[in-house]
Design a protein around this motif. Structure first.
Motif, PDB file in Angstrom:
ATOM      1  N   ALA A  72      25.085  15.802 -50.406  1.00 26.43           N
ATOM      2  CA  ALA A  72      23.620  16.372 -50.081  1.00 26.43           C
ATOM      3  C   ALA A  72      22.938  16.795 -51.364  1.00 26.43           C
ATOM      4  CB  ALA A  72      23.648  17.499 -49.127  1.00 26.43           C
ATOM      5  N   SER A  73      23.590  17.183 -52.209  1.00 19.83           N
ATOM      6  CA  SER A  73      23.026  17.628 -53.695  1.00 19.83           C
ATOM      7  C   SER A  73      22.657  16.366 -54.324  1.00 19.83           C
ATOM      8  CB  SER A  73      24.069  18.442 -54.359  1.00 19.83           C
ATOM      9  OG  SER A  73      25.457  17.714 -54.866  1.00 19.83           O
ATOM     10  N   ASP A  74      23.061  15.202 -53.986  1.00 23.47           N
ATOM     11  CA  ASP A  74      22.889  13.977 -54.764  1.00 23.47           C
ATOM     12  C   ASP A  74      21.551  13.314 -53.682  1.00 23.47           C
ATOM     13  OD1 ASP A  74      24.306  14.394 -56.572  1.00 23.47           O
ATOM     14  OD2 ASP A  74      26.062  13.452 -55.764  1.00 23.47           O
ATOM     15  N   VAL A  75      21.001  13.968 -52.850  1.00 22.60           N
ATOM     16  CA  VAL A  75      20.011  13.102 -51.963  1.00 22.60           C
ATOM     17  C   VAL A  75      18.771  14.085 -51.665  1.00 22.60           C
ATOM     18  CG1 VAL A  75      19.554  11.856 -49.765  1.00 22.60           C
ATOM     19  CG2 VAL A  75      21.719  11.768 -50.826  1.00 22.60           C
ATOM     20  N   LEU A  76      17.729  13.739 -52.298  1.00 20.93           N
ATOM     21  CA  LEU A  76      16.498  14.640 -51.904  1.00 20.93           C
ATOM     22  C   LEU A  76      15.766  14.133 -50.663  1.00 20.93           C
ATOM     23  CD1 LEU A  76      14.528  16.887 -52.636  1.00 20.93           C
ATOM     24  CD2 LEU A  76      13.377  15.202 -54.009  1.00 20.93           C
ATOM     25  N   LEU A  77      15.599  14.948 -49.753  1.00 24.93           N
ATOM     26  CA  LEU A  77      14.915  14.397 -48.536  1.00 24.93           C
ATOM     27  C   LEU A  77      13.597  14.999 -48.510  1.00 24.93           C
ATOM     28  CD1 LEU A  77      17.279  15.077 -45.479  1.00 24.93           C
ATOM     29  CD2 LEU A  77      17.090  12.965 -46.899  1.00 24.93           C
ATOM     30  N   THR A  78      12.377  14.131 -48.514  1.00 25.24           N
ATOM     31  CA  THR A  78      10.999  14.504 -48.397  1.00 25.24           C
ATOM     32  C   THR A  78      10.105  13.559 -47.653  1.00 25.24           C
ATOM     33  OG1 THR A  78       9.230  14.816 -49.887  1.00 25.24           O
ATOM     34  CG2 THR A  78      10.568  12.872 -50.553  1.00 25.24           C
ATOM     35  N   THR A  79       9.063  13.690 -47.263  1.00 27.72           N
ATOM     36  CA  THR A  79       7.946  13.091 -46.521  1.00 27.72           C
ATOM     37  C   THR A  79       6.895  12.550 -47.229  1.00 27.72           C
ATOM     38  OG1 THR A  79       6.961  14.989 -45.784  1.00 27.72           O
ATOM     39  CG2 THR A  79       8.749  14.380 -44.569  1.00 27.72           C
ATOM     40  N   ALA A  80       6.281  11.388 -46.875  1.00 24.25           N
ATOM     41  CA  ALA A  80       5.339  10.910 -47.323  1.00 24.25           C
ATOM     42  C   ALA A  80       4.388   9.970 -46.469  1.00 24.25           C
ATOM     43  CB  ALA A  80       5.577  10.103 -48.876  1.00 24.25           C
TER      44      ALA A  80
END
Length: 466
Positions: A72-80
């Protein structure tokens, strides 16, 4: 039933230069029931784990499907808000959509497009839609897939670890119901001892952490899921983890054997075990949403890799059966024709020996029979059909309609009659009359090459009809 191999990947090392070489990785081999998750009973919810442990990539068991769980520390979840673009143009536009959420350059990052978050039904969008974006390091993903290039599997998936954690339905109290406020979603928090499982520069693999011992690096790997499409991961030291507990969201804590035994935070004393069954159940739910798979764009599998052989079992078996029946039928028919040929050859040989017993060697029974009959006819004084008089008589009957000057020359050689006709003669009608008279009339194609002088006109070879 098919099998699925789940492999948890270590966090990306920030202090180790490339190339990265993987050591022993935690894995679990699971047998799939083949039944959709919505139709499974409660007894069938638990996956059947065939094998689990740590192993090098070359020693991992083959499986129908490979599921790589990215830290999980290697994946950033964001929205756009993502516009509806073709894949090639969308890949070029994605770095501009996430650059405000990143502390580094977005160009070296791999950006996966997740499901839509605007509540609209799953359908091709005609306009921009708000979507979940998953950002990971492209070089790290390339190193991971290169490491598994020789592993035997047919389908491959890459999932963020935070999306593989279970979510508990929020508890609705009477006060919340009266006030009309929705209950908060409880988070799921997992604390594990941090281990890279990467081969170091001196060729040693970082030792596996034993239960009851603090991590040698002094770091803990924290995985948090706060919503259906929300979550993050952190690498914290023991002191930082204890301080972070004050900021932690309310929810349910899970931990591995090291975290529960050492209890870096008081909440872990009552934590549930973070075993493979928890990760597998979460990954299976995550796979039900294809958009959560990070294997997109250049990391997506090709058509040949995605081809499902099991789905074509019945058509392939039917095609193989048809080909087998066709081959058997052709061979049986050939055997029948071969036996009929042998029967006819035996009957011809017997007829030849019965009529002419003096013949000892038989090479071509029909030809030898024809020659013997002709010799008998000549010996008895009777003419054969290819003699001059029978041929000339029949040709005269067929040439009654010719004009007086239509026939320029008539020759007989090699038991055939050669007629030279005046140019412009209606040869079609003459050939039809010759056919009715039992003759075979063909144009002499070699007449111009073999004849130096002679009357001009077309030359025709006349033989007895078959």
């Amino acid at each position: 039933m098919s099998t699925t191999l789940y492999v948890r990947l270590p966090h990306r090392p920030h202090d180790q230069p490339q190339p990265w070489h993987f050591g022993a990785l935690p894995f679990a081999l699971v047998r799939d029931s083949g039944m959709p998750a919505a139709r499974r009973s409660d007894a069938a919810q638990a996956p059947e784990v065939l094998r689990e442990g740590h192993a090098q990539i070359a020693a991992l068991p083959p499986a129908e499907r490979l599921v790589l769980i990215l830290a999980a520390s290697d994946v950033l979840l964001t929205t756009a808000t993502v516009p509806p673009l073709p894949p090639a143009r969308l890949k070029q536009a994605l770095p501009n959509l996430v650059e405000d959420a990143l502390a580094t350059d977005a160009q070296p990052c791999h950006i996966g497009v997740g499901p839509a978050l605007d509540g609209e039904p799953a359908r091709p969008a005609r306009g921009p839609r708000r979507r979940l974006l998953m950002v990971a390091d492209r070089a790290w993903l390339r190193a991971v897939l290169d490491g598994f290039a020789e592993h035997r599997h047919r389908r491959r998936h890459i999932l963020p670890a935070q999306m593989c954690l279970p979510l508990t339905a929020p508890a609705v109290s009477a006060d919340a119901t009266d006030s009309g406020n929705a209950a908060a979603q409880p988070a799921t928090l997992v604390v594990e001892a941090s281990a890279t499982s990467l081969v170091q520069a001196e060729g040693m693999v970082e030792p596996t952490l034993a239960p009851g011992n603090a991590p040698a690096s002094g770091q803990w790997q924290l995985t948090v899921r706060t919503g259906r499409h929300e979550g993050y991961g952190l690498l914290l030291g023991t002191d930082a983890l204890a301080a972070w507990q004050a900021l932690a969201p309310d929810g349910f804590w899970h931990g591995d054997a090291n975290a529960v035994a050492n209890a870096p935070v008081p909440a872990l004393r009552r934590a549930s075990a973070a075993d493979w069954r928890m990760w597998i159940a979460g990954a299976q739910r995550c796979l039900q949403e294809p958009g959560l798979d990070l294997a997109q764009f250049e990391f997506a599998q090709g058509r040949a890799d995605r081809w499902n052989l099991l789905a074509w079992r019945l058509p392939l078996a039917l095609a193989a059966g048809i080909v087998l029946v066709q081959l058997l039928g052709m061979n049986i028919h050939w055997l029948m024709l071969h036996r009929e040929q042998q029967r006819l050859e035996t009957a011809q040989l017997q007829t030849l020996h019965t009529a002419f017993p003096q013949i000892q060697t038989v090479l071509d029974a029909p030809l030898q029979m024809r020659r013997q009959v002709e010799q008998l006819r000549l010996a008895s004084g009777r003419s054969t059909p290819d003699d001059f008089l029978p041929l000339a008589d029949r040709f005269a009957q067929a040439a009654r309609q010719l004009p007086p000057d239509g026939l320029q020359a008539l020759e007989y050689r090699s038991r055939t009659l050669v007629a030279t006709l005046k140019p412009g003669t209606d040869t079609a009608a003459l050939r039809g009359a010759a056919r009715q008279a039992g003759l075979q009339m063909e144009e002499d194609k070699t007449a111009d090459a073999t004849r130096a002088v002679g009357p001009a006109g077309s030359r025709w070879v006349i033989k007895p009809g078959l």
